[in-house]
Design a protein around this motif. Sequence first.
Motif, PDB file in Angstrom:
ATOM      1  N   ASP A 154      55.795  36.405  26.674  1.00  0.00           N
ATOM      2  CA  ASP A 154      54.989  37.517  26.185  1.00  0.00           C
ATOM      3  C   ASP A 154      53.502  37.221  26.364  1.00  0.00           C
ATOM      4  O   ASP A 154      52.734  38.076  26.826  1.00  0.00           O
ATOM      5  N   GLN A 155      53.093  36.015  26.021  1.00  0.00           N
ATOM      6  CA  GLN A 155      51.686  35.643  26.165  1.00  0.00           C
ATOM      7  C   GLN A 155      51.286  35.540  27.629  1.00  0.00           C
ATOM      8  O   GLN A 155      50.195  35.962  28.019  1.00  0.00           O
ATOM      9  N   VAL A 156      52.175  34.987  28.442  1.00  0.00           N
ATOM     10  CA  VAL A 156      51.883  34.869  29.875  1.00  0.00           C
ATOM     11  C   VAL A 156      51.711  36.258  30.485  1.00  0.00           C
ATOM     12  O   VAL A 156      50.796  36.503  31.282  1.00  0.00           O
ATOM     13  N   ALA A 157      52.571  37.190  30.111  1.00  0.00           N
ATOM     14  CA  ALA A 157      52.497  38.549  30.644  1.00  0.00           C
ATOM     15  C   ALA A 157      51.197  39.240  30.244  1.00  0.00           C
ATOM     16  O   ALA A 157      50.631  40.026  31.021  1.00  0.00           O
ATOM     17  N   GLU A 158      50.713  38.950  29.060  1.00  0.00           N
ATOM     18  CA  GLU A 158      49.453  39.554  28.613  1.00  0.00           C
ATOM     19  C   GLU A 158      48.291  39.106  29.490  1.00  0.00           C
ATOM     20  O   GLU A 158      47.442  39.921  29.897  1.00  0.00           O
ATOM     21  N   VAL A 159      48.247  37.824  29.802  1.00  0.00           N
ATOM     22  CA  VAL A 159      47.201  37.314  30.691  1.00  0.00           C
ATOM     23  C   VAL A 159      47.373  37.896  32.093  1.00  0.00           C
ATOM     24  O   VAL A 159      46.400  38.297  32.752  1.00  0.00           O
ATOM     25  N   PHE A 160      48.607  37.960  32.547  1.00  0.00           N
ATOM     26  CA  PHE A 160      48.913  38.486  33.878  1.00  0.00           C
ATOM     27  C   PHE A 160      48.441  39.934  33.998  1.00  0.00           C
ATOM     28  O   PHE A 160      47.842  40.325  35.000  1.00  0.00           O
ATOM     29  N   GLU A 161      48.702  40.739  32.974  1.00  0.00           N
ATOM     30  CA  GLU A 161      48.287  42.146  33.047  1.00  0.00           C
ATOM     31  C   GLU A 161      46.776  42.281  33.133  1.00  0.00           C
ATOM     32  O   GLU A 161      46.268  43.177  33.825  1.00  0.00           O
ATOM     33  N   GLY A 162      46.054  41.420  32.439  1.00  0.00           N
ATOM     34  CA  GLY A 162      44.596  41.467  32.554  1.00  0.00           C
ATOM     35  C   GLY A 162      44.133  41.266  33.980  1.00  0.00           C
ATOM     36  O   GLY A 162      43.197  41.930  34.448  1.00  0.00           O
ATOM     37  N   ALA A 163      44.804  40.364  34.709  1.00  0.00           N
ATOM     38  CA  ALA A 163      44.463  40.127  36.108  1.00  0.00           C
ATOM     39  C   ALA A 163      44.784  41.349  36.965  1.00  0.00           C
ATOM     40  O   ALA A 163      43.990  41.757  37.821  1.00  0.00           O
ATOM     41  N   VAL A 164      45.945  41.936  36.734  1.00  0.00           N
ATOM     42  CA  VAL A 164      46.336  43.118  37.496  1.00  0.00           C
ATOM     43  C   VAL A 164      45.349  44.259  37.263  1.00  0.00           C
ATOM     44  O   VAL A 164      44.957  44.970  38.196  1.00  0.00           O
ATOM     45  N   GLN A 165      44.944  44.429  36.026  1.00  0.00           N
ATOM     46  CA  GLN A 165      44.001  45.499  35.692  1.00  0.00           C
ATOM     47  C   GLN A 165      42.692  45.328  36.456  1.00  0.00           C
ATOM     48  O   GLN A 165      42.143  46.292  37.008  1.00  0.00           O
ATOM     49  N   ARG A 166      42.176  44.101  36.497  1.00  0.00           N
ATOM     50  CA  ARG A 166      40.910  43.855  37.196  1.00  0.00           C
ATOM     51  C   ARG A 166      41.045  44.059  38.703  1.00  0.00           C
ATOM     52  O   ARG A 166      40.149  44.613  39.349  1.00  0.00           O
ATOM     53  N   LEU A 167      42.162  43.634  39.264  1.00  0.00           N
ATOM     54  CA  LEU A 167      42.367  43.813  40.699  1.00  0.00           C
ATOM     55  C   LEU A 167      42.604  45.276  41.049  1.00  0.00           C
ATOM     56  O   LEU A 167      42.135  45.771  42.079  1.00  0.00           O
ATOM     57  N   HIS A 168      43.323  45.973  40.202  1.00  0.00           N
ATOM     58  CA  HIS A 168      43.584  47.397  40.432  1.00  0.00           C
ATOM     59  C   HIS A 168      42.277  48.188  40.464  1.00  0.00           C
ATOM     60  O   HIS A 168      42.132  49.151  41.234  1.00  0.00           O
ATOM     61  N   ALA A 169      41.315  47.775  39.660  1.00  0.00           N
ATOM     62  CA  ALA A 169      40.029  48.474  39.598  1.00  0.00           C
ATOM     63  C   ALA A 169      39.250  48.380  40.905  1.00  0.00           C
ATOM     64  O   ALA A 169      38.347  49.190  41.155  1.00  0.00           O
ATOM     65  N   THR A 170      39.570  47.409  41.766  1.00  0.00           N
ATOM     66  CA  THR A 170      38.889  47.282  43.059  1.00  0.00           C
ATOM     67  C   THR A 170      39.413  48.272  44.084  1.00  0.00           C
ATOM     68  O   THR A 170      38.824  48.426  45.159  1.00  0.00           O
ATOM     69  N   GLY A 171      40.530  48.930  43.783  1.00  0.00           N
ATOM     70  CA  GLY A 171      41.139  49.849  44.735  1.00  0.00           C
ATOM     71  C   GLY A 171      42.204  49.216  45.609  1.00  0.00           C
ATOM     72  O   GLY A 171      42.809  49.895  46.452  1.00  0.00           O
ATOM     73  N   ALA A 172      42.460  47.919  45.433  1.00  0.00           N
ATOM     74  CA  ALA A 172      43.471  47.236  46.243  1.00  0.00           C
ATOM     75  C   ALA A 172      44.869  47.680  45.843  1.00  0.00           C
ATOM     76  O   ALA A 172      45.137  47.959  44.663  1.00  0.00           O
ATOM     77  N   HIS A 173      45.753  47.734  46.813  1.00  0.00           N
ATOM     78  CA  HIS A 173      47.164  47.912  46.494  1.00  0.00           C
ATOM     79  C   HIS A 173      47.741  46.538  46.188  1.00  0.00           C
ATOM     80  O   HIS A 173      47.475  45.566  46.894  1.00  0.00           O
ATOM     81  N   MET A 174      48.573  46.459  45.139  1.00  0.00           N
ATOM     82  CA  MET A 174      49.057  45.171  44.678  1.00  0.00           C
ATOM     83  C   MET A 174      50.563  45.043  44.845  1.00  0.00           C
ATOM     84  O   MET A 174      51.310  45.998  44.649  1.00  0.00           O
ATOM     85  N   VAL A 175      50.975  43.828  45.203  1.00  0.00           N
ATOM     86  CA  VAL A 175      52.389  43.469  45.279  1.00  0.00           C
ATOM     87  C   VAL A 175      52.638  42.371  44.255  1.00  0.00           C
ATOM     88  O   VAL A 175      51.977  41.324  44.283  1.00  0.00           O
TER      89      VAL A 175
END
Length: 265
Positions: free
Chosen positions: A105-126
């Motif tokens: 649960d804690q790992v996923a919370e940190v992971f989502e923060g990273a996804v959110q920041r990368l998503h804001a750049t307009g990149a498509h994520m895998v």
Amino acid sequence: MSGFETGQDIISYVALGDSFTEGLDDPYPDSDRTPNGRFRGWADRLAEHLAQAGPEVRYANLAVRGKLVRQIVRDQLPRAVELRPDLVTLCAGGNDIIRPGGDPDQVAEVFEGAVQRLHATGAHMVLFTGMDTGFQPVMRHLRGKVATYNMHLRAIADRYDCTVVDLWAMRMLQDPRAWSWDRLHLSPEGHRRLALRTAELLGLEVEPGWDAPWPPEAPKDWRAARQEDLHWAREFLVPWIGRRLTGRSSGDGLAPKRPDLEPLR
């Protein structure tokens, strides 16, 4: 594929993660198998598939073996945001989950923060789910934690419109031949198949066969199997436990193998 167009003239691709994305144990033909040797891996192979689709590909691989999710966020994420790529692959959290006390649960919370920041750049994520560890006797007890983490990853992918590579569902990875001698990293054939599957999910025209059945294999004598188990425990498991107890990592002092967006050669 939503958010990612392969018809562009130039595609920039950045890979983030740990040893799984760095490419252990898939050496290039001109590389040896020393700890600092150059590895290929599924991410390099994916970049090659992108190039075969026609565009010029600029590719960076920031992954470093042994890294935890917070280290990836601290050390790799800012550079990825700065590069503003079209495509990002992110596989992280595995090293956290397999450690004693690792909380999905804690790992996923940190992971989502990273996804959110990368998503804001307009990149498509895998994103990549964790593998089903039920077939590995030493890792079988982690199956519930991995499944919990996977559910978080799928929810995160839905929120940010990410492509998901479902490693849990890739049954061909449950064959020992998909794995290297350490039973933790993919073999060259495992990396090849994973690259094909990822390219397929991105809508690329690639050769079929990532899920092809493995050829028949002669039964292994129990004595030989036992010797392999003992060798694995001595050469991998004991050193791995030693690093955990002393707070060391296999990636200490190592730099990313491709820190800049460069044309694929």
